[in-house]
Design a protein around this motif. Structure first.
Motif, PDB file in Angstrom:
ATOM      1  N   CYS A  81       0.922  -1.217   0.193  1.00  0.00           N
ATOM      2  CA  CYS A  81      -0.084  -0.172  -0.204  1.00  0.00           C
ATOM      3  C   CYS A  81       0.975   1.155   0.061  1.00  0.00           C
ATOM      4  O   CYS A  81       1.953   1.267   0.363  1.00  0.00           O
ATOM      5  CB  CYS A  81      -1.201   0.060   1.081  1.00  0.00           C
ATOM      6  N   LYS A  82       0.249   2.430  -0.338  1.00  0.00           N
ATOM      7  CA  LYS A  82       1.031   3.622  -0.284  1.00  0.00           C
ATOM      8  C   LYS A  82       1.388   4.377   0.990  1.00  0.00           C
ATOM      9  O   LYS A  82       2.467   4.615   1.080  1.00  0.00           O
ATOM     10  CB  LYS A  82       0.007   4.808  -1.077  1.00  0.00           C
ATOM     11  N   ASP A  83       0.498   3.874   1.953  1.00  0.00           N
ATOM     12  CA  ASP A  83       0.968   4.211   3.342  1.00  0.00           C
ATOM     13  C   ASP A  83       2.314   3.594   3.718  1.00  0.00           C
ATOM     14  O   ASP A  83       3.553   4.165   4.183  1.00  0.00           O
ATOM     15  CB  ASP A  83       0.131   3.901   4.400  1.00  0.00           C
ATOM     16  N   CYS A  84       2.449   2.291   3.368  1.00  0.00           N
ATOM     17  CA  CYS A  84       3.691   1.437   3.778  1.00  0.00           C
ATOM     18  C   CYS A  84       4.819   1.901   2.944  1.00  0.00           C
ATOM     19  O   CYS A  84       6.192   1.792   3.321  1.00  0.00           O
ATOM     20  CB  CYS A  84       3.571  -0.062   3.555  1.00  0.00           C
ATOM     21  N   GLN A  85       4.763   1.861   1.789  1.00  0.00           N
ATOM     22  CA  GLN A  85       5.780   2.665   0.676  1.00  0.00           C
ATOM     23  C   GLN A  85       6.307   3.977   1.333  1.00  0.00           C
ATOM     24  O   GLN A  85       7.297   4.188   1.455  1.00  0.00           O
ATOM     25  CB  GLN A  85       5.285   2.806  -0.720  1.00  0.00           C
TER      26      GLN A  85
ATOM     27  N   THR B 179       8.031   3.483   4.951  1.00  0.00           N
ATOM     28  CA  THR B 179       9.327   2.796   5.106  1.00  0.00           C
ATOM     29  C   THR B 179      10.324   3.308   4.200  1.00  0.00           C
ATOM     30  O   THR B 179      11.462   2.955   4.174  1.00  0.00           O
ATOM     31  CB  THR B 179       8.989   1.379   4.814  1.00  0.00           C
ATOM     32  N   GLY B 180       9.837   4.095   3.087  1.00  0.00           N
ATOM     33  CA  GLY B 180      10.693   4.542   2.253  1.00  0.00           C
ATOM     34  C   GLY B 180      11.111   3.631   1.246  1.00  0.00           C
ATOM     35  O   GLY B 180      12.203   3.517   0.451  1.00  0.00           O
ATOM     36  N   SER B 181      10.336   2.499   0.920  1.00  0.00           N
ATOM     37  CA  SER B 181      10.803   1.255   0.131  1.00  0.00           C
ATOM     38  C   SER B 181       9.491   1.008  -0.571  1.00  0.00           C
ATOM     39  O   SER B 181       8.373   1.745  -0.506  1.00  0.00           O
ATOM     40  CB  SER B 181      10.994   0.206   1.154  1.00  0.00           C
ATOM     41  N   GLY B 182       9.449  -0.045  -1.355  1.00  0.00           N
ATOM     42  CA  GLY B 182       8.324  -0.617  -2.250  1.00  0.00           C
ATOM     43  C   GLY B 182       7.456  -1.161  -1.521  1.00  0.00           C
ATOM     44  O   GLY B 182       6.326  -1.440  -2.029  1.00  0.00           O
ATOM     45  N   PHE B 183       7.569  -1.717  -0.319  1.00  0.00           N
ATOM     46  CA  PHE B 183       6.581  -2.487   0.265  1.00  0.00           C
ATOM     47  C   PHE B 183       7.246  -2.681   1.730  1.00  0.00           C
ATOM     48  O   PHE B 183       8.502  -2.157   2.063  1.00  0.00           O
ATOM     49  CB  PHE B 183       6.169  -3.995  -0.247  1.00  0.00           C
ATOM     50  N   VAL B 184       6.543  -3.493   2.661  1.00  0.00           N
ATOM     51  CA  VAL B 184       6.708  -3.685   3.982  1.00  0.00           C
ATOM     52  C   VAL B 184       6.531  -5.197   4.378  1.00  0.00           C
ATOM     53  O   VAL B 184       5.389  -5.640   3.805  1.00  0.00           O
ATOM     54  CB  VAL B 184       6.410  -2.612   5.037  1.00  0.00           C
TER      55      VAL B 184
ATOM     56  N   ARG C 233      -2.723  -2.471  20.654  1.00  0.00           N
ATOM     57  CA  ARG C 233      -1.862  -2.716  21.925  1.00  0.00           C
ATOM     58  C   ARG C 233      -1.509  -4.165  22.177  1.00  0.00           C
ATOM     59  O   ARG C 233      -0.565  -4.432  22.698  1.00  0.00           O
ATOM     60  CB  ARG C 233      -2.469  -2.134  22.874  1.00  0.00           C
ATOM     61  N   THR C 234      -2.399  -5.135  21.584  1.00  0.00           N
ATOM     62  CA  THR C 234      -2.072  -6.647  22.115  1.00  0.00           C
ATOM     63  C   THR C 234      -1.417  -7.340  20.924  1.00  0.00           C
ATOM     64  O   THR C 234      -0.927  -8.512  21.096  1.00  0.00           O
ATOM     65  CB  THR C 234      -3.285  -7.223  22.494  1.00  0.00           C
ATOM     66  N   MET C 235      -1.748  -6.954  19.696  1.00  0.00           N
ATOM     67  CA  MET C 235      -1.138  -7.513  18.555  1.00  0.00           C
ATOM     68  C   MET C 235      -0.323  -6.600  17.554  1.00  0.00           C
ATOM     69  O   MET C 235      -0.731  -5.338  17.368  1.00  0.00           O
ATOM     70  CB  MET C 235      -2.616  -8.071  17.789  1.00  0.00           C
ATOM     71  N   VAL C 236       0.888  -6.795  17.244  1.00  0.00           N
ATOM     72  CA  VAL C 236       1.767  -5.702  16.592  1.00  0.00           C
ATOM     73  C   VAL C 236       2.014  -6.660  15.220  1.00  0.00           C
ATOM     74  O   VAL C 236       2.114  -7.776  15.036  1.00  0.00           O
ATOM     75  CB  VAL C 236       2.965  -5.367  17.391  1.00  0.00           C
ATOM     76  N   PHE C 237       2.715  -5.599  14.350  1.00  0.00           N
ATOM     77  CA  PHE C 237       3.016  -5.895  13.046  1.00  0.00           C
ATOM     78  C   PHE C 237       4.828  -5.591  12.963  1.00  0.00           C
ATOM     79  O   PHE C 237       5.215  -4.616  12.930  1.00  0.00           O
ATOM     80  CB  PHE C 237       2.490  -5.132  12.102  1.00  0.00           C
ATOM     81  N   LEU C 238       5.335  -6.955  13.312  1.00  0.00           N
ATOM     82  CA  LEU C 238       6.869  -6.983  13.473  1.00  0.00           C
ATOM     83  C   LEU C 238       7.427  -6.714  12.012  1.00  0.00           C
ATOM     84  O   LEU C 238       6.972  -7.179  11.197  1.00  0.00           O
ATOM     85  CB  LEU C 238       7.264  -8.105  14.141  1.00  0.00           C
ATOM     86  N   ARG C 239       8.291  -5.873  11.917  1.00  0.00           N
ATOM     87  CA  ARG C 239       9.059  -5.496  10.764  1.00  0.00           C
ATOM     88  C   ARG C 239       9.958  -6.705  10.448  1.00  0.00           C
ATOM     89  O   ARG C 239      11.164  -6.725  11.158  1.00  0.00           O
ATOM     90  CB  ARG C 239       9.899  -4.329  10.845  1.00  0.00           C
ATOM     91  N   VAL C 240      10.027  -7.549   9.541  1.00  0.00           N
ATOM     92  CA  VAL C 240      10.733  -8.874   9.473  1.00  0.00           C
ATOM     93  C   VAL C 240      12.036  -8.503   9.050  1.00  0.00           C
ATOM     94  O   VAL C 240      12.973  -9.102   9.521  1.00  0.00           O
ATOM     95  CB  VAL C 240      10.137  -9.491   8.166  1.00  0.00           C
ATOM     96  N   GLY C 241      12.145  -7.397   8.419  1.00  0.00           N
ATOM     97  CA  GLY C 241      13.623  -6.799   8.175  1.00  0.00           C
ATOM     98  C   GLY C 241      14.462  -6.623   9.254  1.00  0.00           C
ATOM     99  O   GLY C 241      15.916  -6.398   8.875  1.00  0.00           O
ATOM    100  N   THR C 242      13.923  -6.499  10.598  1.00  0.00           N
ATOM    101  CA  THR C 242      14.968  -6.446  11.786  1.00  0.00           C
ATOM    102  C   THR C 242      15.389  -7.373  12.371  1.00  0.00           C
ATOM    103  O   THR C 242      15.958  -7.484  13.393  1.00  0.00           O
ATOM    104  CB  THR C 242      13.886  -5.291  12.807  1.00  0.00           C
TER     105      THR C 242
ATOM    106  N   LYS D 139       1.100  -1.661  -5.642  1.00  0.00           N
ATOM    107  CA  LYS D 139       2.768  -2.336  -6.143  1.00  0.00           C
ATOM    108  C   LYS D 139       3.334  -1.405  -7.273  1.00  0.00           C
ATOM    109  O   LYS D 139       2.669  -1.374  -8.301  1.00  0.00           O
ATOM    110  CB  LYS D 139       2.241  -3.816  -6.741  1.00  0.00           C
ATOM    111  N   LEU D 140       4.434  -1.431  -6.820  1.00  0.00           N
ATOM    112  CA  LEU D 140       5.368  -0.798  -7.891  1.00  0.00           C
ATOM    113  C   LEU D 140       5.656  -1.746  -9.026  1.00  0.00           C
ATOM    114  O   LEU D 140       5.556  -2.908  -8.777  1.00  0.00           O
ATOM    115  CB  LEU D 140       6.767  -0.210  -7.442  1.00  0.00           C
ATOM    116  N   PRO D 141       5.563  -1.184 -10.356  1.00  0.00           N
ATOM    117  CA  PRO D 141       5.294  -1.976 -11.554  1.00  0.00           C
ATOM    118  C   PRO D 141       6.673  -2.887 -11.891  1.00  0.00           C
ATOM    119  O   PRO D 141       6.484  -3.950 -12.287  1.00  0.00           O
ATOM    120  CB  PRO D 141       5.396  -1.171 -12.878  1.00  0.00           C
ATOM    121  N   TRP D 142       7.752  -2.450 -11.155  1.00  0.00           N
ATOM    122  CA  TRP D 142       9.053  -3.238 -11.273  1.00  0.00           C
ATOM    123  C   TRP D 142       9.111  -4.375 -10.447  1.00  0.00           C
ATOM    124  O   TRP D 142      10.010  -5.190 -10.317  1.00  0.00           O
ATOM    125  CB  TRP D 142      10.179  -2.705 -11.383  1.00  0.00           C
ATOM    126  N   VAL D 143       8.245  -4.431  -9.202  1.00  0.00           N
ATOM    127  CA  VAL D 143       8.258  -5.466  -8.149  1.00  0.00           C
ATOM    128  C   VAL D 143       7.385  -6.696  -8.715  1.00  0.00           C
ATOM    129  O   VAL D 143       6.365  -6.603  -9.188  1.00  0.00           O
ATOM    130  CB  VAL D 143       7.556  -4.989  -6.960  1.00  0.00           C
TER     131      VAL D 143
END
Length: 154
Positions: free
Chosen positions: A28-32, A35-40, A90-99, A117-121
């Motif tokens: 999604c655009k928010d995640c892009q 994160t400054g990336s094409g996805f998260v 507060r009880t369920m989080v979205f862990l950044r797998v890249g960490t 999605k970015l067209p080159w992904v």
């Protein structure tokens, strides 16, 4: 499963006490934008199943297109985002797998919001993908993950 991770500077270290319930790759655009990336890639897990072994987090709240709060938990030293709380659950989080120390151990179970999605992904043919979100959590999540989610009150 022994999964550990941390921030960019090494001040924050954590370990997972359980396997994630599911792993999303969100385009999604928010995640892009945020994160400054094409996805998260986010591993959804109970907050109680993340143990901070060293360091501390600081919370930053960002706006989203949905209007719901998005709390980012960052290393209080270097500000690397290590997990998020969409909607202030507060009880369920979205862990950044890249960490994670070994992010390859948690490949995405699903790609979501691929309409932006970015067209080159490229997307792997053997991983489900959806233009927005999958039809229903009950239809898509494994039974044990659904039970864990219900135990959190969702």
């Amino acid at each position: 499963m022994k999964l550990t991770g941390g921030c960019g500077c090494g001040a924050l270290r954590y370990r997972l006490k359980a396997e994630p319930m599911i792993v999303h790759c969100c385009h999604c655009k928010d995640c892009q934008r945020q994160t400054g990336s094409g996805f998260v890639i986010n591993a959804i897990i109970e907050r109680d199943n993340i143990e901070i072994e060293q360091g501390a987090t600081a919370v930053t709240t960002l706006p989203t297109d949905s209007g719901r709060p998005h709390d980012l938990y960052r290393c209080d030293a270097c500000e690397t985002t290590v997990w998020s709380d969409y909607g202030r659950r507060r009880t369920m989080v979205f862990l950044r797998v890249g960490t994670l120390d070994e992010p390859a151990r948690l490949p995405p179970d699903v790609h979501i919001f691929t309409r932006s999605k970015l067209p080159w992904v490229g997307l792997p043919a053997d991983t489900p993908s959806f233009d927005v979100f999958y039809p229903g959590i009950e239809e898509f999540w494994p039974a044990d993950a659904l039970a864990r989610r219900r135990a959190l009150g969702f």
